[in-house]
Design an enzyme around this catalytic site. Sequence first.
Site, PDB file in Angstrom:
ATOM      1  CG  ASP A  30      -2.030   1.288   1.188  1.00  0.00           C
ATOM      2  OD1 ASP A  30      -2.216   1.618  -0.201  1.00  0.00           O
ATOM      3  OD2 ASP A  30      -3.140   1.205   2.533  1.00  0.00           O
ATOM      4  CD  GLU A  46      -9.523   5.933  -3.471  1.00  0.00           C
ATOM      5  OE1 GLU A  46     -10.585   6.198  -2.881  1.00  0.00           O
ATOM      6  OE2 GLU A  46      -8.008   5.430  -3.274  1.00  0.00           O
ATOM      7  CE  LYS A  53      -8.136   2.038  -2.681  1.00  0.00           C
ATOM      8  NZ  LYS A  53      -6.822   2.148  -2.147  1.00  0.00           N
ATOM      9  CB  THR A  67     -11.209   1.523  -0.833  1.00  0.00           C
ATOM     10  OG1 THR A  67     -10.687   1.810  -0.174  1.00  0.00           O
ATOM     11  CG2 THR A  67     -12.149   3.373  -1.814  1.00  0.00           C
ATOM     12  CG  PHE A  75     -10.638   1.489   5.438  1.00  0.00           C
ATOM     13  CD1 PHE A  75     -10.528   0.830   4.369  1.00  0.00           C
ATOM     14  CD2 PHE A  75      -9.889   2.736   5.035  1.00  0.00           C
ATOM     15  CE1 PHE A  75     -10.294   0.848   2.990  1.00  0.00           C
ATOM     16  CE2 PHE A  75      -9.452   2.890   3.768  1.00  0.00           C
ATOM     17  CZ  PHE A  75     -10.002   2.522   3.009  1.00  0.00           C
TER      18      PHE A  75
END
Length: 333
Positions: free
Chosen positions: A28, A107, A143, A168, A190
């Site tokens: 990440d 994203e 994303k 996400t 998350f």
Amino acid sequence: MAPKQKKQKTGGNALDNLRASGTVVVADTGDFEMIEKYSPQDATTNPTLILAASKKKEYKHLLDAAVKYGKQKGSSPEEQVSIAMDKLLVLFGTSILQIIPGRVSAEVDARLSFDKEKIIEKALTISQLYDEEGISKDRYYVKIGATWEGIQAAKELEEKHGIHCNLTLLFSFVQAVACAEAGISLVSPFIGRILDYYKEKTGKTYSGEDDPGVLAVKKIFYYYKKYGYETIIMGASFRNVDEIKALAGVDYVTLSLNLLDELSKSEDEIPKQLDAKMADEEGEEEVSYIDDEAKFRYDFNKDEAAVNKVSDGIRKFADDAISLQELLEAKIL
């Protein structure tokens, strides 16, 4: 879907032992020069990571290339900035793909989180930019935030356009169920941000075993396995190694460079904790949300942590997207 890593024998470092549990390791970061050291299968990025990397001199050439592209393709300063921003995300992703064997995530701007059509439009733009770079659809995820609109947009992208999506800002079982029903390729719960919420609310200290984020992912994992959903679960936003150990055996984990480094320097055994064979016993009763917006919104809003953290995540990612946009705008103007 990207192939899983081959299981490795235990006895190496903790990172090898995590892989041996059946979990695929993902990096990440936007700092692709550091990725190769840890041999991840995939990599994820977000506006925060890209913004940080863009300020480093070693990535100036990517910033310059994105600005040049924006100027060539856009007819107004506003359009040039928007095009340059999309191009920058794709240039980072393309560079990362030269290092890893799997996929990278790009994203969609968090400011579009509640507009299905604009999410789809942006995702198609990202896909086209990857196509221009010679990158096929099996090398990247788009994303998208796991709002109702985001899930519906991703469903259409997967079904009609063959674009694999990574949902996400996922904090609740409700979001996870809807994503699986929508046929989404991958979801990113998350873990650490769920923990943050409960620590602040209760003042308690949690271990890996009773960590609310860990428990949330276990619930999703056993539900998916019980009902045969193929959506990959990728644990994200880990706060410590104990959380990682408690989820050994989950499909994927995406880890910061700090956690990758800590695991690579440790010789701890990491035994498998999540086993699909336990799904019938551990999995919740089946529910459905994908065709019932009212039920989705009502049940989602019963989860105080999820409501708090989704809105907080959208604000933070949007703020960083704005900062990145301002950086590009200054260069273009």
